[in-house]
Design an enzyme around this catalytic site. Structure first.
Site, mmCIF file in Angstrom:
data_model
loop_
_atom_site.group_PDB
_atom_site.id
_atom_site.type_symbol
_atom_site.label_atom_id
_atom_site.label_comp_id
_atom_site.label_asym_id
_atom_site.label_seq_id
_atom_site.Cartn_x
_atom_site.Cartn_y
_atom_site.Cartn_z
ATOM 1 C CG ASN A 111 -0.381 0.720 2.409
ATOM 2 O OD1 ASN A 111 -0.447 1.946 2.503
ATOM 3 N ND2 ASN A 111 0.190 -0.053 3.333
ATOM 4 C CG PHE A 115 -0.715 9.117 7.188
ATOM 5 C CD1 PHE A 115 -0.510 7.757 7.325
ATOM 6 C CD2 PHE A 115 0.132 9.984 7.876
ATOM 7 C CE1 PHE A 115 0.516 7.262 8.140
ATOM 8 C CE2 PHE A 115 1.151 9.505 8.690
ATOM 9 C CZ PHE A 115 1.346 8.145 8.815
ATOM 10 C CB SER A 178 3.653 5.556 7.359
ATOM 11 O OG SER A 178 3.196 5.442 6.021
ATOM 12 C CG ASN A 180 3.050 4.400 1.956
ATOM 13 O OD1 ASN A 180 3.844 4.080 1.072
ATOM 14 N ND2 ASN A 180 2.381 3.513 2.672
ATOM 15 C CB THR A 181 3.822 10.528 5.176
ATOM 16 O OG1 THR A 181 2.442 10.137 5.200
ATOM 17 C CG2 THR A 181 3.914 12.033 5.417
ATOM 18 C CE LYS A 211 2.212 -0.131 12.739
ATOM 19 N NZ LYS A 211 0.841 -0.235 12.224
ATOM 20 C CG ASN A 240 4.284 1.158 9.672
ATOM 21 O OD1 ASN A 240 3.527 0.752 8.795
ATOM 22 N ND2 ASN A 240 4.142 2.347 10.236
#
Length: 346
Positions: A111, A115, A178, A180-181, A211, A240
């Site tokens: 993915n 967010f 994450s 993805n940011t 996390k 994560n």
């Protein structure tokens, strides 16, 4: 129905499933009566952690129900707790689609959602309404920063989201891992993390966790543990999604984003074991690649206080929590363990 969802685009399937679960979640007796049948209620599975009593150690990981839309359904399906989010102070769309991919050959997902969520205020209202139902169901809240907030102001976003959501969560997780940011994982580095925790820890008396990414080196993980101790955090969520791609069979393996599911299993266990050696006194929440009772049992014996699943639930379907918990009870009986409390000090 579960298998039919695999005929749809992954994000469309997720959205449809969540809408149906959200409808069921609001149905009162139509939720709670089957919930009493689906749930595995056994005192041997109870866990004391984070100042809470969890009815069982199996939780829903953040990302499945970002906006807290189906809280009652997660209880009814048998989870011991759920973690909503990642939630940011302001709503945001996330990354362009397509951004969610099934790697069927690997029983994995990739993915790059970014967010996507409807913001802390809307989630707070849903959490408030759920609390009024009186179900005994611990809830965690996963917090992040908005994409357009610069790193030097990230703490302000976490503080604002925490301020809005603090009355409704039983524990809070700072998502600094994450992939993805853009730039977010820099917050795991010593100076950024030290400042972030110094500002966040005084903002709530409730349990605060970090996390962490599976891609950190052992020294970097040790530094995270040291800062978690310094700022009196209660625990770590490990791990994560990963940027690693070794050994994948799916033609989608080169898609950008975070990988979850079966390929993450080995690394998640390694990280858990490493943390368990040096993080005594911190609650460890193990997530990544858990699909079977045997894998859940292995994590608990390796030092996890609690477990979380996401991809395993996607592939396993709605009866996955019941099957896993029943299998866990069988393993406990086979090894002569009468309570999960015997595995970890309270």
């Amino acid at each position: 129905m579960h298998r039919a969802l695999f005929l749809l685009d992954p994000e469309e399937a997720h959205g449809l499933a969540l809408r149906l679960l959200a409808l069921w979640s609001e149905r009162g007796p139509l939720l709670e009566v089957p919930g009493r049948l689906l749930r595995v209620e056994d005192p041997r599975l109870q866990v004391e952690a984070l100042g809470q009593r969890f009815p069982n150690p199996l939780g829903l990981a953040a990302g499945m129900d970002k906006d807290a839309r189906a809280l009652g359904a997660w209880w009814a399906l048998g989870f011991g707790f759920a973690e909503v989010g990642t939630l940011t102070p302001r709503p945001q769309e996330g990354n362009p689609k397509p951004r969610l991919f099934r790697l069927l050959e690997d029983r994995a997902l990739i993915n790059r959602m970014g967010f996507n969520n409807r913001g802390a205020l809307e989630a707070a209202e849903r959490l408030r309404r759920f609390r009024q139902r009186g179900l005994s169901f611990p809830l965690g809240v996963n917090l992040g920063k908005n994409r357009d907030t610069p790193l030097e102001r990230a703490a302000e976003d976490y503080l604002e989201a925490l301020r809005i959501l603090e009355p409704f969560g039983d524990y809070f997780v700072l998502n600094v891992s994450s992939p993805n940011t853009p730039g977010l994982r820099a917050l795991q580095e010593g100076p950024f993390l030290d400042e972030l925790l110094a500002r966040l820890r005084p903002a709530t008396p409730k349990p605060l966790l970090l996390k962490v990414a599976p891609d950190l080196s052992w020294p970097a993980l040790d530094q995270v543990v040291g800062l978690a101790r310094k700022h009196r955090l209660e625990g770590l969520v490990a791990v994560n999604t990963t940027l690693a791609r070794e050994g994948l069979k799916s033609p989608l393996a080169r898609e950008a984003g975070g990988l979850s599911g079966r390929p993450l299993r080995g690394r998640a266990l390694e990280v858990l074991r490493h943390l368990a050696e040096g993080a005594r006194g911190l609650a460890l929440v193990s997530v990544g690649g858990i699909e079977t009772p045997e894998e859940a049992w292995e994590r608990l014996k390796a030092g996890a206080s609690l477990l979380q699943v996401y991809t395993g639930f996607v592939y396993g379907g709605p009866l996955f929590p019941r099957r896993l918990l029943q299998g866990l009870l069988r393993l406990m009986e086979a090894e002569g363990v009468s309570s999960l409390r015997e595995l970890r000090p309270s």
